[in-house]
Design a protein around this motif. Sequence first.
Motif, PDB file in Angstrom:
ATOM      1  N   ARG A 135      15.998  22.985  -5.005  1.00 27.10           N
ATOM      2  CA  ARG A 135      15.926  22.304  -3.722  1.00 27.10           C
ATOM      3  C   ARG A 135      14.846  21.225  -3.715  1.00 27.10           C
ATOM      4  O   ARG A 135      13.701  21.489  -4.074  1.00 27.10           O
ATOM      5  CB  ARG A 135      15.628  23.318  -2.613  1.00 27.10           C
ATOM      6  CG  ARG A 135      15.617  22.722  -1.205  1.00 27.10           C
ATOM      7  CD  ARG A 135      15.180  23.771  -0.199  1.00 27.10           C
ATOM      8  NE  ARG A 135      15.109  23.205   1.140  1.00 27.10           N
ATOM      9  CZ  ARG A 135      14.492  23.807   2.164  1.00 27.10           C
ATOM     10  NH1 ARG A 135      13.898  24.977   1.983  1.00 27.10           N
ATOM     11  NH2 ARG A 135      14.449  23.219   3.356  1.00 27.10           N
ATOM     12  N   ILE A 136      15.200  20.014  -3.351  1.00 25.58           N
ATOM     13  CA  ILE A 136      14.232  18.929  -3.205  1.00 25.58           C
ATOM     14  C   ILE A 136      13.617  19.038  -1.814  1.00 25.58           C
ATOM     15  O   ILE A 136      14.308  18.883  -0.798  1.00 25.58           O
ATOM     16  CB  ILE A 136      14.908  17.559  -3.401  1.00 25.58           C
ATOM     17  CG1 ILE A 136      15.441  17.439  -4.826  1.00 25.58           C
ATOM     18  CG2 ILE A 136      13.901  16.429  -3.123  1.00 25.58           C
ATOM     19  CD1 ILE A 136      16.272  16.196  -5.079  1.00 25.58           C
ATOM     20  N   LEU A 137      12.323  19.327  -1.763  1.00 24.23           N
ATOM     21  CA  LEU A 137      11.627  19.506  -0.490  1.00 24.23           C
ATOM     22  C   LEU A 137      11.184  18.188   0.113  1.00 24.23           C
ATOM     23  O   LEU A 137      11.100  18.061   1.345  1.00 24.23           O
ATOM     24  CB  LEU A 137      10.407  20.421  -0.674  1.00 24.23           C
ATOM     25  CG  LEU A 137      10.656  21.806  -1.261  1.00 24.23           C
ATOM     26  CD1 LEU A 137       9.372  22.609  -1.261  1.00 24.23           C
ATOM     27  CD2 LEU A 137      11.744  22.537  -0.493  1.00 24.23           C
ATOM     28  N   SER A 138      10.868  17.221  -0.754  1.00 17.62           N
ATOM     29  CA  SER A 138      10.436  15.919  -0.251  1.00 17.62           C
ATOM     30  C   SER A 138      10.730  14.855  -1.296  1.00 17.62           C
ATOM     31  O   SER A 138      10.529  15.075  -2.497  1.00 17.62           O
ATOM     32  CB  SER A 138       8.937  15.933   0.077  1.00 17.62           C
ATOM     33  OG  SER A 138       8.558  14.748   0.744  1.00 17.62           O
ATOM     34  N   ASP A 139      11.210  13.717  -0.842  1.00 20.49           N
ATOM     35  CA  ASP A 139      11.508  12.576  -1.710  1.00 20.49           C
ATOM     36  C   ASP A 139      11.202  11.321  -0.900  1.00 20.49           C
ATOM     37  O   ASP A 139      12.060  10.784  -0.214  1.00 20.49           O
ATOM     38  CB  ASP A 139      12.972  12.611  -2.154  1.00 20.49           C
ATOM     39  CG  ASP A 139      13.362  11.442  -3.045  1.00 20.49           C
ATOM     40  OD1 ASP A 139      12.471  10.612  -3.350  1.00 20.49           O
ATOM     41  OD2 ASP A 139      14.544  11.341  -3.419  1.00 20.49           O
ATOM     42  N   LEU A 140       9.938  10.897  -0.963  1.00 25.49           N
ATOM     43  CA  LEU A 140       9.463   9.793  -0.141  1.00 25.49           C
ATOM     44  C   LEU A 140       8.917   8.669  -1.016  1.00 25.49           C
ATOM     45  O   LEU A 140       8.288   8.928  -2.048  1.00 25.49           O
ATOM     46  CB  LEU A 140       8.360  10.273   0.813  1.00 25.49           C
ATOM     47  CG  LEU A 140       8.770  11.323   1.858  1.00 25.49           C
ATOM     48  CD1 LEU A 140       7.544  11.804   2.626  1.00 25.49           C
ATOM     49  CD2 LEU A 140       9.813  10.765   2.812  1.00 25.49           C
ATOM     50  N   SER A 141       9.152   7.446  -0.605  1.00 23.21           N
ATOM     51  CA  SER A 141       8.675   6.272  -1.342  1.00 23.21           C
ATOM     52  C   SER A 141       7.889   5.372  -0.399  1.00 23.21           C
ATOM     53  O   SER A 141       8.228   5.242   0.779  1.00 23.21           O
ATOM     54  CB  SER A 141       9.858   5.496  -1.930  1.00 23.21           C
ATOM     55  OG  SER A 141      10.653   6.336  -2.748  1.00 23.21           O
ATOM     56  N   PHE A 142       6.848   4.742  -0.957  1.00 20.87           N
ATOM     57  CA  PHE A 142       5.974   3.895  -0.159  1.00 20.87           C
ATOM     58  C   PHE A 142       5.628   2.626  -0.938  1.00 20.87           C
ATOM     59  O   PHE A 142       5.510   2.649  -2.166  1.00 20.87           O
ATOM     60  CB  PHE A 142       4.670   4.634   0.176  1.00 20.87           C
ATOM     61  CG  PHE A 142       4.885   5.953   0.864  1.00 20.87           C
ATOM     62  CD1 PHE A 142       4.959   6.036   2.241  1.00 20.87           C
ATOM     63  CD2 PHE A 142       5.023   7.120   0.124  1.00 20.87           C
ATOM     64  CE1 PHE A 142       5.159   7.256   2.880  1.00 20.87           C
ATOM     65  CE2 PHE A 142       5.222   8.347   0.741  1.00 20.87           C
ATOM     66  CZ  PHE A 142       5.291   8.407   2.129  1.00 20.87           C
ATOM     67  N   GLY A 143       5.462   1.522  -0.233  1.00 20.17           N
ATOM     68  CA  GLY A 143       4.970   0.304  -0.830  1.00 20.17           C
ATOM     69  C   GLY A 143       6.004  -0.445  -1.655  1.00 20.17           C
ATOM     70  O   GLY A 143       7.196  -0.101  -1.682  1.00 20.17           O
ATOM     71  N   TYR A 144       5.513  -1.459  -2.345  1.00 17.83           N
ATOM     72  CA  TYR A 144       6.377  -2.369  -3.100  1.00 17.83           C
ATOM     73  C   TYR A 144       6.259  -2.169  -4.605  1.00 17.83           C
ATOM     74  O   TYR A 144       5.164  -2.044  -5.152  1.00 17.83           O
ATOM     75  CB  TYR A 144       6.010  -3.821  -2.785  1.00 17.83           C
ATOM     76  CG  TYR A 144       6.339  -4.257  -1.381  1.00 17.83           C
ATOM     77  CD1 TYR A 144       7.666  -4.415  -0.966  1.00 17.83           C
ATOM     78  CD2 TYR A 144       5.329  -4.537  -0.472  1.00 17.83           C
ATOM     79  CE1 TYR A 144       7.971  -4.828   0.321  1.00 17.83           C
ATOM     80  CE2 TYR A 144       5.615  -4.951   0.821  1.00 17.83           C
ATOM     81  CZ  TYR A 144       6.945  -5.084   1.206  1.00 17.83           C
ATOM     82  OH  TYR A 144       7.243  -5.493   2.489  1.00 17.83           O
ATOM     83  N   ALA A 145       7.400  -2.173  -5.275  1.00 14.85           N
ATOM     84  CA  ALA A 145       7.419  -2.241  -6.734  1.00 14.85           C
ATOM     85  C   ALA A 145       7.090  -3.661  -7.197  1.00 14.85           C
ATOM     86  O   ALA A 145       6.509  -3.859  -8.260  1.00 14.85           O
ATOM     87  CB  ALA A 145       8.789  -1.819  -7.259  1.00 14.85           C
ATOM     88  N   ASP A 146       7.478  -4.640  -6.404  1.00 12.80           N
ATOM     89  CA  ASP A 146       7.199  -6.053  -6.660  1.00 12.80           C
ATOM     90  C   ASP A 146       6.770  -6.682  -5.340  1.00 12.80           C
ATOM     91  O   ASP A 146       7.592  -6.871  -4.443  1.00 12.80           O
ATOM     92  CB  ASP A 146       8.443  -6.746  -7.208  1.00 12.80           C
ATOM     93  CG  ASP A 146       8.181  -8.179  -7.644  1.00 12.80           C
ATOM     94  OD1 ASP A 146       7.400  -8.886  -6.961  1.00 12.80           O
ATOM     95  OD2 ASP A 146       8.761  -8.599  -8.659  1.00 12.80           O
ATOM     96  N   ARG A 147       5.495  -6.970  -5.203  1.00  9.53           N
ATOM     97  CA  ARG A 147       4.987  -7.496  -3.939  1.00  9.53           C
ATOM     98  C   ARG A 147       5.481  -8.906  -3.670  1.00  9.53           C
ATOM     99  O   ARG A 147       5.788  -9.246  -2.517  1.00  9.53           O
ATOM    100  CB  ARG A 147       3.455  -7.469  -3.944  1.00  9.53           C
ATOM    101  CG  ARG A 147       2.862  -6.076  -3.930  1.00  9.53           C
ATOM    102  CD  ARG A 147       1.347  -6.109  -3.922  1.00  9.53           C
ATOM    103  NE  ARG A 147       0.772  -4.770  -3.879  1.00  9.53           N
ATOM    104  CZ  ARG A 147      -0.525  -4.513  -3.871  1.00  9.53           C
ATOM    105  NH1 ARG A 147      -1.393  -5.528  -3.919  1.00  9.53           N
ATOM    106  NH2 ARG A 147      -0.962  -3.273  -3.816  1.00  9.53           N
TER     107      ARG A 147
END
Length: 339
Positions: free
Chosen positions: A28-40
């Motif tokens: 079970r995936i409890l959290s899968d969150l992404s933040f910010g830029y890979a390329d600003r």
Amino acid sequence: MKELDQLITNISDEMNFSGVVYVKQGERILSDLSFGYADRAEERLNTSSTRFGIASGCKLFTAIGISQLVEEGLLDFNTRLADCLSVHLPHFDKAITIHHLLTHTSGIPDYFDEEVMKDYEDLWQTFPVYQIHSLNDFLPLFQEEPMKFTPGERFHYNNAGYILLGLIIEEQTGRRFTEYIESEVFHKCDMDESGYFSLDQLPSNTAAGYIDNHKENTWRTNIYSLPKKGGSDGGVFVTAPDMMKLWEALFDYQLLNEETTRKLLYPHVQINGEVYYGYGIYMNQKNNHVHKYHIMGYDPGVSFRSSIYPNLDLKIVIPSNVEAEPFKLTKAIEGYLIS
């Protein structure tokens, strides 16, 4: 797990975090969150499929590679360095073994000694990063230096030791280190998105590493701050789901047999308190029981932590393309799920 996601988001906002927080328990995936830029510059967002540099986090991959050669009978953990690597190391103690190199207890000089240097970028003022093309290119940075202490005397984190381990893999297999790990570790785990990429030839969906100057409110990428291609001491790129696959394959004995895996995960040397080191991996032990294994990596424009809690079948992966502190996020997740 809305409460967990909110906790992670609040802390990430406070830190101005850029990266991914990926938490899994069992299937079970409890959290899968992404933040910010890979390329600003292009405002391309980070996602869970973004590839991130993990700096020294990949020392575990090197240790797995060496352990595979032990299983094949090419080496033993007690094999002496002098007996398995034909490199000129005039001042190195002949008693140094592979075990010493794996556990940072060899006493050899390091090319980036944290007891002497604080800023990794300073290293490249004398040895430009564009001159580092292979593991052999690191040798002039330390091979003529004297020993720091007697092998086995104490733990002292050492990047040069892992450069030598990579060179051992190359000499014993006749294959380039990066090709060996990609074939014998990543391929066996189905880590299809991960690899050793040149900073000047990054594939699609890869995050650039960013160095922020908060005083001047400016930033730059880390392309001139690191060797252009990673190797046995650091610099691989992985996705968070791929790192999960690595943990699962390792603990399911898909990469090494059970006996060798136990040697890799054994608390060989105490660092401080309940923190120990095995082969390429940290662990926390209490009452002679290991309750947490973890790896980490920090470079200019890179920060990374990943942990596995075997009794809970819980895994956390936090890669970042800024010099944030994933430890704060890790502790918050532990507090929510474990405490």
